[in-house]
Design an enzyme around this catalytic site. Structure first.
Site, short mmCIF file in Angstrom:
data_model
loop_
_atom_site.label_atom_id
_atom_site.label_comp_id
_atom_site.label_asym_id
_atom_site.label_seq_id
_atom_site.Cartn_x
_atom_site.Cartn_y
_atom_site.Cartn_z
N ASN A 406 -4.88 15.53 -53.85
CA ASN A 406 -5.85 15.03 -52.88
C ASN A 406 -5.19 13.97 -52.00
O ASN A 406 -4.65 12.99 -52.51
CB ASN A 406 -7.03 14.39 -53.63
CG ASN A 406 -8.11 13.88 -52.70
OD1 ASN A 406 -8.88 14.66 -52.15
ND2 ASN A 406 -8.17 12.57 -52.49
N GLU A 407 -5.19 14.21 -50.70
CA GLU A 407 -4.76 13.23 -49.70
C GLU A 407 -3.41 12.57 -49.99
O GLU A 407 -3.29 11.35 -49.98
CB GLU A 407 -5.84 12.15 -49.52
CG GLU A 407 -7.12 12.73 -48.97
CD GLU A 407 -8.09 11.69 -48.40
OE1 GLU A 407 -7.90 10.49 -48.66
OE2 GLU A 407 -9.02 12.10 -47.69
N ASN A 455 -10.12 17.08 -46.14
CA ASN A 455 -11.17 16.06 -46.22
C ASN A 455 -11.42 15.57 -44.80
O ASN A 455 -10.53 14.99 -44.17
CB ASN A 455 -10.71 14.88 -47.08
CG ASN A 455 -10.44 15.30 -48.52
OD1 ASN A 455 -10.87 16.36 -48.95
ND2 ASN A 455 -9.72 14.48 -49.26
N TYR A 461 -15.69 8.00 -40.21
CA TYR A 461 -14.56 7.08 -39.96
C TYR A 461 -14.12 7.14 -38.50
O TYR A 461 -13.32 6.33 -38.06
CB TYR A 461 -13.38 7.42 -40.89
CG TYR A 461 -13.68 7.12 -42.34
CD1 TYR A 461 -14.04 5.84 -42.74
CD2 TYR A 461 -13.62 8.11 -43.31
CE1 TYR A 461 -14.33 5.56 -44.07
CE2 TYR A 461 -13.90 7.84 -44.64
CZ TYR A 461 -14.26 6.56 -45.02
OH TYR A 461 -14.54 6.29 -46.33
N TRP A 540 -19.08 15.46 -49.62
CA TRP A 540 -18.65 14.25 -50.34
C TRP A 540 -19.76 13.23 -50.22
O TRP A 540 -19.95 12.71 -49.15
CB TRP A 540 -17.35 13.69 -49.75
CG TRP A 540 -16.78 12.60 -50.61
CD1 TRP A 540 -16.88 11.25 -50.40
CD2 TRP A 540 -16.03 12.77 -51.82
NE1 TRP A 540 -16.25 10.57 -51.41
CE2 TRP A 540 -15.73 11.49 -52.29
CE3 TRP A 540 -15.62 13.88 -52.56
CZ2 TRP A 540 -15.02 11.27 -53.47
CZ3 TRP A 540 -14.91 13.66 -53.73
CH2 TRP A 540 -14.61 12.38 -54.16
N LYS A 561 -21.84 7.57 -50.26
CA LYS A 561 -21.90 8.84 -49.54
C LYS A 561 -22.67 9.91 -50.31
O LYS A 561 -22.77 11.06 -49.89
CB LYS A 561 -20.49 9.35 -49.20
CG LYS A 561 -19.77 8.44 -48.22
CD LYS A 561 -18.48 9.02 -47.71
CE LYS A 561 -17.70 8.01 -46.90
NZ LYS A 561 -17.13 6.91 -47.73
C1 ADA Z 1 -11.17 10.25 -49.35
C2 ADA Z 1 -11.00 10.45 -50.81
C3 ADA Z 1 -12.23 10.27 -51.62
C4 ADA Z 1 -13.32 9.44 -50.99
C5 ADA Z 1 -13.41 9.45 -49.50
C6 ADA Z 1 -14.24 8.35 -48.86
O1 ADA Z 1 -11.33 11.36 -48.63
O2 ADA Z 1 -10.47 11.71 -51.13
O3 ADA Z 1 -11.84 9.84 -52.88
O4 ADA Z 1 -13.70 8.35 -51.66
O5 ADA Z 1 -12.13 9.33 -48.95
O6 ADA Z 1 -15.42 8.21 -49.21
O7 ADA Z 1 -13.71 7.64 -48.03
#
Ligand code: ADA
Length: 664
Positions: A406-407, A455, A461, A540, A561
């Site tokens: 992830n990322e 993502n 953002y 998410w 979120k």
């Molecule tokens: C990222 C990450 C997540 C999450 C998200 C966010 O994409 O993979 O763990 O927390 O950011 O809410 O900013």
């Protein structure tokens, strides 16, 4: 008395014929830190975690040592048996001592492990079990970081396994030693292969046998094979004709398998499991197919923690999460960002959710710091965690994807070669599933796993929610031969923060109004729904979750979120938007904006979500007419409130009614 109690517990938790599995969740003493004063401890029951400070939003919450001790009486009668302790999840590094002697270290907080304690115990006596747990950050245990709390503790069950000398192995990376593979699956037939690992001496002829039964208990296949002492692994194959397929939410059909070791006519060990036959594929233009039929994956991500208890969950909590997701109409779940309790994968099999399961290889995302350190100990640890994830969860039909990272970023220590190693390893261990990844970058890193997803946070953002569609088209054009998905998309919201106008939220600020999250999801879903090439998309997040370092929203320490609050008590408006679009089975109607009870103007727009074709709205007993919806959304503009309290009712033919009070 004690022995009787142990016996009783054994009967209650019995999962095999001869193996006894006894819960050891009770009677532990906990002391934090080291060199703690004698006799000062808290009596606790597992599951347990020590980070209430993280839940309270303390950014530098305690990350260090915690000690768990308990006595264990081992009856004389168990002499000759094999005794194991089986830990389902200890965060992060666990060191086990029995009667003061070191037995085993396990590094990684999200997977199970077994320890053979037979040589360390005294039979007919009290023994002392001590588990030293450490959740301090360390550079050679995944994850190195993440936007979630790394609560310390023995936060999943502990069991004592009392096995006959001839038993299924517990040593293949914490699995139960039984692997059920399916190949060439169609509606006509399926090839079933059962591989078993066993331990012990063969003093008499012994066989492995299995029996496959359908959901009604009728045996439909079975076979046996002699064991040979030079090999501790044995495989059996059968062809199953016209299998009833496991078909996701619409028909999550499960067979039952029992695998036994038999010597001298006696069953010495037995493992029970479930089997779901299915086949699937992903097409870069058309998305995901289950059993030959297109199935758009309407997914969410789930973190395992919740308010007040963090990660120390009981079965009822897992089940509640599943029920909430099912109510919304989810058919796929990304169990992020680490292996979750085995019960979750079991439930996904039962409910028919398609699962993305992953290792905690988490990169920095929008933060500084590193997710990957190019040193052998880190890399070995990551591979072990991947082996554990796959081997412990190999038999779950719900799992279709193994998530590898992830990322991550390529700057500094470049993880590309290592991800390729992980990818090879995943395929070696399991040729029947696809690998995936959650990226937030461009470049080579996106070409490593079988499928890829991003993502994306358009409208949170940066950018506007509607930007997601253009982005998806662009990426599809750039990678025409790659199956692409959206591994995360989401926006924060507090149910306490209400505004009349739609004003874009500043992500890191205190003010996280609910209506911006709702709008974000309305726009995203419309864009996603019209792009079937996306193989899967995952909100998410399904639930708010603990992120102690965050200082935003209604309180510190929370990522808000979620479509549902951290305590699972309030379903936000966006939840009902998805329910209206995703849940075709339970008719319902819901008036949005209900928490904004005081309005500043007489003329209001009223929005209703429903999965029904027609909704009628009435104000103070007077009908404002029926409307057809679009995307499950029904809007009445210019609704004129009276001075004082107004009653608004939305009615449907099959979905009942919903009522709110608004004051002007
Ligand atoms: C990222 C990450 C997540 C999450 C998200 C966010 O994409 O993979 O763990 O927390 O950011 O809410 O900013």
């Amino acid at each position: 008395m004690k022995y009787f109690f142990l016996f009783l517990l054994g009967c209650l938790t019995f999962t095999g014929w001869c193996r006894e599995v006894i819960s050891l969740n009770h009677s532990w003493r906990f002391t934090p830190g080291y060199e703690t004063a004698k006799g000062v401890y808290a009596e606790i029951t597992l599951p347990h975690m020590w980070n209430q400070d993280a839940l309270a939003g303390k950014a530098d919450y305690y990350r260090g040592l915690g000690n768990y001790e308990r006595e264990l009486v081992i009856p004389e009668a168990w002499k000759g048996k094999k005794l194991y302790l089986y830990f389902k999840g200890v965060n992060t590094v666990a060191n086990l001592f029995v009667n003061g002697k070191h037995v085993k270290e396990h590094r990684g907080g999200y997977t199970a492990f077994a320890a053979d304690i037979t040589p360390y115990v005294k039979f007919g006596e009290k023994n002392v079990i001590w588990v030293r747990v450490n959740n301090a950050p360390q550079l050679d245990v995944m994850p190195l970081l993440g936007d979630f709390n790394m609560y310390g503790g023995i936060y999943r069950d502990v069991e004592l396994v009392v096995a006959e000398p001839l038993h299924f192995s517990l040593f293949d990376f914490g699995s139960r030693g039984i692997y059920v593979s399916q190949e060439n699956v169609s509606r006509e037939k399926a090839d079933l292969r059962v591989k078993a690992l066993w331990e012990g001496e063969l003093n008499a002829p012994a066989v492995l046998r299995f029996s496959l039964k359908d959901a009604e208990g009728k045996e439909i296949a079975g076979k046996e094979q002699t064991l040979f002492s030079e090999r501790h692994s044995v495989e059996l194959s059968v062809e199953v004709e016209k299998p009833h397929l496991w078909n996701g939410r619409s028909d999550p059909y499960l067979y039952h398998i029992s695998v036994e070791l038999v010597t001298g006519g006696e069953v010495t060990d037995r493992i029970e499991d479930r089997v779901g036959f299915r086949y699937f594929r992903v097409d870069p233009d058309k998305g995901f197919f289950l059993n030959g039929e297109h199935l758009p994956l309407k997914g969410v991500c789930r973190h395992q923690d919740r308010a007040e208890i963090g990660n120390a969950l009981l079965p009822l909590h897992h089940r509640e999460d599943m029920e909430i997701m099912a109510e919304m109409g989810v058919n796929a779940v990304r169990l992020a960002h680490y292996p979750q309790d085995k019960m979750m994968y079991d439930l996904c099999d039962e409910y028919g959710f398609v699962v993305w399961a992953e290792i905690p290889f988490v990169g920095p995302g929008g933060y500084r710091d590193k997710g990957f350190v190019d040193q052998p100990s880190f890399k070995e640890n990551g591979k072990d965690q991947l082996r554990e994830l796959i081997l412990q969860n190999y038999n779950h039909p719900s799992i279709c994807f193994w998530g590898l990272f992830n990322e991550l970023k390529q700057a500094g220590d470049d993880p590309v070669d290592y991800i390729m190693e992980l990818n090879r390893l995943a395929h070696q261990l399991d040729s029947g599933r696809l690998t995936t990844s959650a990226s937030n970058q461009g470049g080579r890193i996106n070409e490593l796993t079988d499928v890829v997803a991003w993502n994306m946070y358009y409208g949170w953002y940066g950018g506007e929610p509607s930007g997601i569609g253009g982005w998806a088209d662009e990426v599809h054009k750039r990678y025409p031969r790659r199956a692409i998905g959206i591994s995360e998309y989401g926006a924060g919201a507090s149910v306490l923060h209400q505004q009349e106008d739609l004003v874009k939220t500043v992500a890191g600020s205190y003010w996280h109004p609910e209506n911006w999250q709702t709008y974000f999801h309305e726009e995203h879903w419309k864009a996603i729904d019209s792009r079937p090439f996306l193989w899967g998309t995952f909100v998410w997040n399904m639930f708010d979750f603990g992120a102690a370092h965050r200082k935003e929203g209604e309180m510190n320490g929370k990522n808000d979120k979620g479509l549902v609050t951290f305590d699972r008590k309030v379903k936000k408006d966006a939840f009902y938007f998805y329910k209206a679009n995703w849940n075709r089975d339970d008719p319902f109607v819901y008036i949005a904006g209900r928490r904004l009870t005081k309005r500043s103007e007489a003329l209001q727009t009223i929005k209703v979500y429903s999965n029904q074709p027609l909704v009628e709205l009435s104000l103070n007993g007077r009908s404002l007419g029926k409307k057809k919806g679009e995307y499950g959304t029904f809007v009445w503009n210019g609704v004129e409130l009276h001075k004082g309290v107004n009653e608004i009712v939305a009615r449907t033919k099959a979905g009942g009614e919903d009522k709110i009070l608004l004051e002007w």
